[in-house]
Design an enzyme around this catalytic site. Structure first.
Site, mmCIF file in Angstrom:
data_model
loop_
_atom_site.group_PDB
_atom_site.id
_atom_site.type_symbol
_atom_site.label_atom_id
_atom_site.label_comp_id
_atom_site.label_asym_id
_atom_site.label_seq_id
_atom_site.Cartn_x
_atom_site.Cartn_y
_atom_site.Cartn_z
ATOM 1 C CB SER A 1 41.212 31.865 108.581
ATOM 2 O OG SER A 1 42.600 32.094 108.630
ATOM 3 C CB THR B 1 50.391 45.159 95.731
ATOM 4 O OG1 THR B 1 50.765 46.366 95.079
ATOM 5 C CG2 THR B 1 50.757 43.970 94.844
ATOM 6 C CG HIS C 1 45.277 29.346 109.828
ATOM 7 N ND1 HIS C 1 44.463 30.459 109.829
ATOM 8 C CD2 HIS C 1 45.211 28.831 111.077
ATOM 9 C CE1 HIS C 1 43.924 30.610 111.028
ATOM 10 N NE2 HIS C 1 44.362 29.641 111.803
ATOM 11 C CD GLN D 1 38.151 25.497 114.946
ATOM 12 O OE1 GLN D 1 38.827 26.518 114.848
ATOM 13 N NE2 GLN D 1 38.688 24.320 115.202
ATOM 14 C CB CYS E 1 45.375 31.990 117.966
ATOM 15 S SG CYS E 1 43.758 32.238 118.694
#
Length: 287
Positions: free
Chosen positions: A109, A147, A111, A89, A234
């Site tokens: 993160s 991968t 996003h 945050q 979330c």
């Protein structure tokens, strides 16, 4: 794990992804403003034996309250524990310097920076080693075999660079949040701004409209084209008790009336005006 120590001691306001790692261990308490109490951390470390990791977030994802990371890390290290900081945050909103803060492990993160969803990073202090999450490959410095998601990683990098370039806009965001909070209290004098007296990141406000539950507020605002959440983003669409507000000692009746508002650089004063009109109108209709 091989040390025989309990796994994690965390603050009572951490994200569930941290809290659920070690649900039965004691939690660090917070003040009424949502700030981690360092004396609580020290007492737990003294009384409960040795812990492998102490985890405290840099800024709370519901209230936006900034935590005393440097001091908490010093407490952890004095007790022989490593220190993890969830900075999801906070990154892009306040300066984060792992070395200055004394953090051993930091998570972020994409996003939250405007990057692709599903991308995150665990940043380790120099000399820090951890067991592989997924074995069987040399990717991610042998920490996570398989991968790589190259488009996601590239998008994460672009988002991080743009955050650096746009860091001056955080003042604009802080100004809008401040205007919104002042107008909210002017329109509804008994409105509550949680963590108001503590340092907070600029883009987040946790606001209660007494007598009108969060679900009603979310639905009305959504119909007006305004997106907010009840507690953690979330958990949007799920309206339940906020463990953050409970840890702050907020009565459940008031906590159920709280919504979280987040701003970005693209938001405008006109949107603040629209929010106040719709939001305060709910109180008028409720009598």
């Amino acid at each position: 794990r091989s040390s025989g120590r309990k796994q994690v001691i965390a603050s009572a306001i951490e994200h569930p992804s941290v809290l659920e790692i070690s649900p039965d261990d004691p939690k660090i308490s917070v003040t009424a403003n949502g700030v981690v109490e360092l004396e609580s951390l020290s007492k737990i470390l003294r009384r409960r034996g040795r812990f492998a990791v102490v985890s405290v977030m840099a800024a709370n994802n519901e209230s936006g309250v900034i935590q005393p990371i440097k001091e908490a890390a010093e407490c952890a290290h004095a007790a022989g524990a490593l220190f993890h900081c969830d900075a999801v945050q906070a990154v892009g909103r306040i300066p984060i310097d792992m070395k200055r803060l004394g953090v051993d492990m930091l998570t972020i993160s994409a996003h939250k920076l405007g990057g692709p969803k599903g991308m995150g990073a665990l940043i380790l202090a120099e000399g820090m080693e951890i067991e592989a999450l997924i074995r069987g490959g040399g990717q991610e410095r042998r920490h996570r075999g398989g991968t790589e998601n190259i488009p996601g990683i590239a998008g994460f990098g672009v988002a991080a660079r743009e955050v650096q370039e746009k860091r001056l806009t955080i003042g604009q965001v802080a100004n809008l949040i401040g205007i919104l909070e002042r107008r909210a209290v002017a329109a509804v004098p008994d409105a509550v701004i949680f963590g108001e007296d503590a340092p907070r990141i600029a883009n987040t406000s946790l606001l209660a409209l007494p007598g009108v539950d969060a679900e009603t507020q979310i639905m009305a605002l959504d119909l007006a084209g305004i997106e907010v959440s009840a507690g953690a983003a979330c958990s949007s669409g799920k309206v339940g008790e906020s463990h953050v507000l409970q840890a702050m000692g907020v009565a459940d009746e008031l906590g159920r009336c709280a919504i979280r508002i987040s701003f970005g650089a693209e938001n405008t004063l006109e949107e603040v005006d629209k929010f106040i009109e719709v939001w305060s109108g709910l109180r008028k209709r409720a009598g």
